[in-house]
Design an enzyme around this catalytic site. Structure first.
Site, PDB file in Angstrom:
ATOM      1  N   SER A 107      -4.339   5.392  -2.230  1.00  0.00           N
ATOM      2  CA  SER A 107      -3.028   5.730  -1.693  1.00  0.00           C
ATOM      3  C   SER A 107      -2.368   4.963  -0.569  1.00  0.00           C
ATOM      4  O   SER A 107      -1.168   4.611  -0.460  1.00  0.00           O
ATOM      5  CB  SER A 107      -3.176   7.290  -1.031  1.00  0.00           C
ATOM      6  OG  SER A 107      -4.175   7.168  -0.148  1.00  0.00           O
ATOM      7  N   THR A 108      -3.347   3.898   0.117  1.00  0.00           N
ATOM      8  CA  THR A 108      -2.949   3.058   1.225  1.00  0.00           C
ATOM      9  C   THR A 108      -2.020   2.070   0.577  1.00  0.00           C
ATOM     10  O   THR A 108      -0.990   1.533   1.223  1.00  0.00           O
ATOM     11  CB  THR A 108      -4.061   2.478   1.880  1.00  0.00           C
ATOM     12  OG1 THR A 108      -4.677   3.462   2.455  1.00  0.00           O
ATOM     13  CG2 THR A 108      -3.669   1.442   2.860  1.00  0.00           C
ATOM     14  N   TYR A 109      -2.389   1.447  -0.522  1.00  0.00           N
ATOM     15  CA  TYR A 109      -1.513   0.386  -1.338  1.00  0.00           C
ATOM     16  C   TYR A 109      -0.563   1.195  -1.992  1.00  0.00           C
ATOM     17  O   TYR A 109       0.637   0.654  -2.093  1.00  0.00           O
ATOM     18  CB  TYR A 109      -2.468  -0.202  -2.221  1.00  0.00           C
ATOM     19  CG  TYR A 109      -3.406  -1.273  -1.722  1.00  0.00           C
ATOM     20  CD1 TYR A 109      -2.776  -2.385  -0.950  1.00  0.00           C
ATOM     21  CD2 TYR A 109      -4.509  -1.684  -1.931  1.00  0.00           C
ATOM     22  CE1 TYR A 109      -3.352  -3.396  -0.243  1.00  0.00           C
ATOM     23  CE2 TYR A 109      -5.300  -2.414  -1.304  1.00  0.00           C
ATOM     24  CZ  TYR A 109      -4.820  -3.361  -0.514  1.00  0.00           C
ATOM     25  OH  TYR A 109      -5.427  -4.366   0.015  1.00  0.00           O
ATOM     26  N   ALA A 110      -0.628   2.558  -2.749  1.00  0.00           N
ATOM     27  CA  ALA A 110       0.563   3.113  -3.400  1.00  0.00           C
ATOM     28  C   ALA A 110       1.658   3.222  -2.428  1.00  0.00           C
ATOM     29  O   ALA A 110       2.699   3.127  -2.792  1.00  0.00           O
ATOM     30  CB  ALA A 110       0.034   4.400  -3.979  1.00  0.00           C
ATOM     31  N   GLU A 132      -5.254  -5.090 -12.480  1.00  0.00           N
ATOM     32  CA  GLU A 132      -3.990  -5.641 -12.614  1.00  0.00           C
ATOM     33  C   GLU A 132      -3.342  -5.260 -11.471  1.00  0.00           C
ATOM     34  O   GLU A 132      -3.421  -3.990 -10.953  1.00  0.00           O
ATOM     35  CB  GLU A 132      -3.279  -5.236 -13.706  1.00  0.00           C
ATOM     36  CG  GLU A 132      -3.781  -5.803 -15.004  1.00  0.00           C
ATOM     37  CD  GLU A 132      -4.960  -4.929 -15.673  1.00  0.00           C
ATOM     38  OE1 GLU A 132      -5.217  -3.710 -15.387  1.00  0.00           O
ATOM     39  OE2 GLU A 132      -5.941  -5.524 -16.259  1.00  0.00           O
TER      40      GLU A 132
END
EC number: 3.5.4.13
Length: 183
Positions: A107-110, A132
């Protein structure tokens, strides 16, 4: 197909080497979290990245992949706007014959517009997982090596499959490092 809990993941990692190296408790302080969670395992991204570039005007063709489609970088990286990178997990996975593994992004990246994609880890597949990573934003995006990148969820079938990835001699069996498309 039930999802498997932390107790099962820990047991399989210890007794069968399902995840190596295995981080028993989730690491969270000052890093993007990684390690064992309640119903999954948060894997780390290794230091090797292949970032796609148009410097050589290569065409991305899965049947005839050109190595000049990307540049190789190590350590923490920045993915250009609306671009893409390949990476791999620090961890090496050995999937049991009765198990299918699905990967989801962190979630941090999303929440920063960074999307992670990994195809399912099939029964009896093993290797480092090629990841990917897409930067969907109009801004450069930072990826931190040796920190969490994705979460793997383990689903156990009612019985072992008839034909596993190993039985089929799958082309990505025992891959190490960033593995580009193969036919």
């Amino acid at each position: 197909m039930p999802i498997m809990p932390d107790t099962w993941i820990r047991q399989m990692a210890r007794e069968k080497g399902m995840i190596e190296p295995f981080v028993e408790a989730q690491k969270r302080e000052g890093v993007i979290s990684y390690g064992l969670s309640s119903y999954g395992y948060d894997a780390r991204v290794a230091e090797e990245f292949k970032i796609f570039t148009d410097v050589d005007s290569a065409i991305v063709d899965p049947k005839n992949f050109a190595s000049n489609s990307f540049v190789t970088r190590t350590g923490d990286i920045t993915i250009p706007p609306n671009s893409f990178a390949l990476a791999h997990t620090v961890e090496y996975f050995r999937i049991p014959r009765d198990t299918l593994v699905v990967c989801l992004g962190k979630s941090t990246y999303a929440r920063c517009g960074i999307i992670v994609n990994v195809t399912p880890l099939e029964p009896e597949w093993e290797g480092q997982v090629t990841i990917e990573i897409s930067n969907t934003t109009p801004l450069p995006a930072r990826i931190y090596a040796n920190e969490g990148i994705c979460q793997f969820l383990f689903f156990q079938g009612a019985s072992p499959c008839e034909v596993s990835y190993a039985d089929r001699a799958g082309k990505y069996m025992r891959q190490s490092g960033v593995t580009t498309p193969r036919l």
